[in-house]
Write a protein that holds these residues in place. Structure first.
Motif, short mmCIF file in Angstrom:
data_model
loop_
_atom_site.label_atom_id
_atom_site.label_comp_id
_atom_site.label_asym_id
_atom_site.label_seq_id
_atom_site.Cartn_x
_atom_site.Cartn_y
_atom_site.Cartn_z
N GLU A 168 -25.62 39.14 7.64
CA GLU A 168 -26.35 40.33 8.10
C GLU A 168 -25.48 41.57 8.08
O GLU A 168 -25.97 42.68 7.93
N ARG A 169 -24.18 41.40 8.23
CA ARG A 169 -23.28 42.54 8.20
C ARG A 169 -23.37 43.26 6.85
O ARG A 169 -23.45 44.48 6.77
N VAL A 170 -23.37 42.49 5.78
CA VAL A 170 -23.37 43.08 4.44
C VAL A 170 -24.76 43.55 4.04
O VAL A 170 -24.92 44.60 3.41
N TYR A 171 -25.78 42.78 4.36
CA TYR A 171 -27.13 43.08 3.88
C TYR A 171 -27.96 43.90 4.85
O TYR A 171 -28.94 44.52 4.45
N GLY A 172 -27.59 43.89 6.12
CA GLY A 172 -28.49 44.45 7.13
C GLY A 172 -29.53 43.41 7.47
O GLY A 172 -29.85 42.54 6.66
N LYS A 173 -30.09 43.52 8.66
CA LYS A 173 -31.04 42.50 9.11
C LYS A 173 -32.27 42.43 8.20
O LYS A 173 -32.62 41.39 7.67
N GLU A 174 -32.87 43.59 8.01
CA GLU A 174 -34.08 43.61 7.18
C GLU A 174 -33.75 43.39 5.71
O GLU A 174 -34.51 42.79 4.96
N GLY A 175 -32.58 43.90 5.30
CA GLY A 175 -32.16 43.75 3.92
C GLY A 175 -31.99 42.29 3.54
O GLY A 175 -32.36 41.87 2.44
N ASN A 224 -35.36 40.73 3.17
CA ASN A 224 -36.01 41.29 2.01
C ASN A 224 -35.43 40.72 0.72
O ASN A 224 -36.15 40.35 -0.20
N THR A 225 -34.09 40.67 0.65
CA THR A 225 -33.45 40.23 -0.58
C THR A 225 -33.74 38.77 -0.86
O THR A 225 -34.01 38.38 -2.00
N ASP A 282 -34.06 49.15 -3.85
CA ASP A 282 -32.64 48.81 -3.99
C ASP A 282 -32.42 47.56 -4.84
O ASP A 282 -31.40 47.43 -5.51
#
Lengths: 427, 427, 427
Positions: free
Chosen positions: A346-353, A356-357, A226
């Protein structure tokens, strides 16, 4: 150079013939997961930007096309070798055996490093001799490697497309050198400091290849999956939006409503510079458009008002107008990056996202977005300091009269450096 | 535009930072299966075709190179933003939250959509003002999105390379506009409606990049795996064969046996247009060669006989000869697609291959090849109607004398739109 | 051609609609493992080299740009069809049904095959008619297919980037033809055998695209995974190093210290030629630099001393100087390949890596590196013999006065072959 390479540089495991064994030991199911297939198409696009993009963009001068494209070639080919060494020492030295392990990602980083020196070349185009350019490149690459190490590793700022690391640094480096080497009598070569019809069409080749491949530039070293996908989309949108604003402002700024080719060649690219840092973040498509919109305005107005002002009052002669194309958009990009990072959730990216980002792993695993924003801003300051400071020092070195620079009335002239270049005079 | 993007457009799951979680939930083993890696190299090739290919192909006019490449840039950058919105509303609006989810495939589709407007630009090159071009593009993109939705979704015709959707529509759209805006006194700018030596070499840059990357164009949005593989091979062969026929016919048509650069620049591309629809089918290598062979003949003869005829008797002034390069080959492509689809059999495609290639799933799972052939033919008719009808309507709008079009004796002239373009006069 | 394709050529399983069933039967987990995704980006880069790279490199002549780029286009489009047939018969004829199964790799090989004929075109540029060029290509492709079969299949030499198979063969083929067709009165067209300012900038487009995409050329058909990765890195380094040496030697060789555009356009590419054979081996980064370094020197000195010598004493008129760019570096590349292969060891390659890199499988499973080195050397000899021998024979054929070649005082002149090419005279 050969000796240094012999001592230090080796293949990394993905390009080594032991890959087949390594792959099995790592339980990687297919050759397609070799990093080569993630990076190579982007690498080639970046490569085109460096050699054709920058090279042809600078051919707009009527009698300096050979030098523009030729010295660009020379600087880039020299720079990338030196960059492999310098970046290797700082970033990928293997502590086990003291070797630098190179892979496709190293080559992309070397191309990036070279880009900053080519940006600097834009400010001094037509005024420095090849020897001076080599010196400028040698120091530029070295400074870049240090600055990059500080920003990315020590400060842990993220800068995928290099708004700070490449553009801000490169532009201020070049502008400072140009300031140190101010030529009060440059108007003696005024007749050559302009374009003709065909040279402007050649320059459009450069513009278009830079414009088209900028999504690859900003996504080349972002995260697999992504990250690359999103960086490409954001850059594409920012650039598209810049084109429209540039055309509008260029037309509005003239009483006759006509367009100026200089703006089309340069300002249309500003969006790609400014979106560099934030391209891999969740900037949202409209965010990219806003960035592109603003940069198109600022960059075009810069060509109209700021460049003449700088030349007249600040004694900075900026042949290609890199202040408008790289410096200002680069700083904007750094600021946007800081804001976007600070606003990450975390809402926008997700926890792992999110992890990771922003690479919140290892020693940075307690980092939070708001602090990351501060680190981004710190990174921008480092880039500015290195650019201005480094440029002043190297400018001093270049003023030593041993490098054989061109006389004031022979600037922007190929005849000084190229054998038998017969031209018709387009004056 | 920014507001519309803010309201409607979001990343899809492959470009969203949630990808890492999505990937695990879908049991996808590797980042390399992100659609980015299937599509990105093709996307960049298509991007080059749009900006460098179309842009430089039209630089052949001796004094209109700035406008050719510059307005092409403007149209494309504007068009692709508008296309993302229009195509999104029709095709990828998420019923859950009313947002358009964009990914690499959306960007390719937006580039495709823009291509149809750039084709239309070819017919009116040198005769419309930038404002008129923007109006033409705005309506062109909108019509395209509707037409594409009808052909691909409602009729369920397949059109990977867009012979019908892109080329037939775009060409007849442009020709109809040109017909509505017929200029009886255009020969007043006759001195400028021609090429010079260097402008023809610039145009060859456009030709070659279009030619080389056409396999990517036709394979960009076909099925993963064999679909993309086959489409690329078919296009490559059709184009190779067109070059030979074009050269032969061009040489035979002159008493002196000399070649005409116009044919080499344009007709060599006709095979890629005509193979667009059928490229993803099992056309067989010799099938591709036959298509390329026929189109090379028709297109070259078109330049020699039909374009002068159309200008004299039908009052259609077609600057770039898009009737020969896009309209006729596009129609041929649609017909070939219909025949090839109707002739498809399980023996040639395999049971699963047939379903996969023609997407006989969901509500279309009872479809058979012979009926698919009919649907293809219906798609071609829709493209023709939209092209001609839309062109006439938009032509009427463009005749309203508020858009500031060029006077008859100043067509094909950069000076009208570009500041300080100093040229030597090549007349 | 169409008939031959109809009889012989079919899709292979990766491009056939049965792929989906084949994939499942082979337990391949994803469409991304279709060879298309391994090869397609490299293929497109090679394609650009063939059509834009070679085409524009030869536009340097002031009045032969149309023919350079146009005939290059014609030769390549014809050649690749013929190459698919010839290489297919020799290499990929399916014994089951007597069909040639084509895939992306076949297309790359066809492009490679065409490259050898375009190299030969460089020697005779401006002196042969299009009909002669077609004859030369027809025989060239045929000879290439035989020679390639002998070298790669019978002798089992490895030659990924074609230093021997493509460059050595192509260059000596072209030089022998040029020798057979020696024109003692060629100085009657001396006024046209040179460049002008803009034509040299056009040629730089060719140079740069060749230079940038050469890593793709050398890595296009190497092994998946580390093979492609390593070949790209080695080529990149060799080319970078060549640029520096070329600039240095070019400057040193002139009393004034000025650069010669001919060297920059050509000699900078020599490193890519010379590293062709060994690129996929464990050449080590410093090895690549050494090769690039040497070739830059030899090639530049070749332009200064050997080309005039050959023209004066050996009666070989070599328009583009292919002896310096392809012949000498190609031979060096063959020798380097032989040495590197002979020096291979399990320590450096790993047990499986060695087998994988040199393909010591099947009937060659008892092969050892030292013997492989001998086979490489044998391969080089075969390439040389085919080049010189084939060139002499084809040269004899071309001397038959039925092909309509240009008169001595009209060489290097587009007017002979192109309709209405109006130019300003730059003499």
């Amino acid at each position: 150079m050969i000796i240094l390479f012999g001592i230090f540089i080796r293949y990394d495991q993905e390009s080594d013939a032991h890959w087949i064994e390594y792959r099995k030991s790592q339980n990687i199911s297919s050759d397609i997961e070799n990093d080569f297939y993630f990076r190579y198409p982007s690498f080639q696009d970046v490569h085109v930007m460096i050699f054709v993009g920058f090279g042809f963009l600078m051919t707009f001068l009527k009698r300096y096309s050979f030098s523009a494209v030729g010295f660009n070639f020379l600087i880039a080919a020299f720079g990338l070798q030196w960059a492999l060494l310098m970046q290797g020492w700082f970033q990928s030295l293997d502590p086990m055996d003291g070797k630098i392990k190179i892979s496709m990602e190293s080559l992309i980083n070397a191309d990036f490093c070279v880009a900053s020196c080519l940006i600097a070349y834009g400010a001094v185009l037509g005024k420095l001799s090849p020897v001076q350019l080599m010196v400028m490149t040698l120091f530029g690459i070295t400074l870049y490697a240090v600055e990059e190490f500080i920003i990315l590793n020590l400060i842990h700022a993220r800068d995928a497309g290099g708004s700070m690391v490449i553009h801000t640094f490169g532009a201020y480096y070049g502008l400072s050198i140009s300031w140190m080497l101010y030529r009060p009598n440059l108007d003696q070569s005024k007749r050559l400091n302009g374009s003709v019809y065909h040279s402007d069409v050649f320059a459009m080749i450069g513009t278009l290849f830079l414009w088209m491949f900028w999504p690859s530039f900003n996504s080349a070293i972002t995260d697999h999956g992504d990250g690359q996908h999103r960086a490409a989309i954001n850059t594409y949108l920012a650039l598209a939006s810049t084109v429209l604003t540039t055309v509008a402002i260029s037309s509005l700024s003239q009483k006759t409503g006509k367009l100026d080719m200089v703006h089309i060649q340069n300002s249309t690219l500003a969006g790609g510079v400014a979106v560099g840092t934030a391209a891999e973040f969740m900037l949202m498509p409209y965010g990219s458009l806003i960035i592109g919109f603003c940069c198109g305005i600022i960059s075009t107005l810069g060509y109209i008002y700021i460049t003449p002002f700088m030349e007249k009052y600040l004694k900075i002669q900026d042949t290609c107008g890199i202040h408008n194309l790289h410096a200002m958009p680069g700083v904007i990009g750094g600021i946007v990056g800081a804001i976007t990072a600070a606003a990450a959730s975390e809402r926008v990216y997700g926890k792992e996202g999110l992890i990771n980002t922003f690479d919140f792993t290892g020693e940075w695993k307690d980092m939070v977005p708001s602090r990351q924003g501060g680190h981004q801003a710190a990174g921008l300051c480092v880039a500015l300091c290195f650019g201005v400071g480094g440029g002043i020092i190297v400018g001093c070195i270049l003023r030593i009269p041993v490098w054989g620079d061109a006389p004031d009335d022979n600037c922007f002239d190929d005849e000084l450096y190229w054998e038998g270049s017969i031209y018709i005079f387009f004056t």
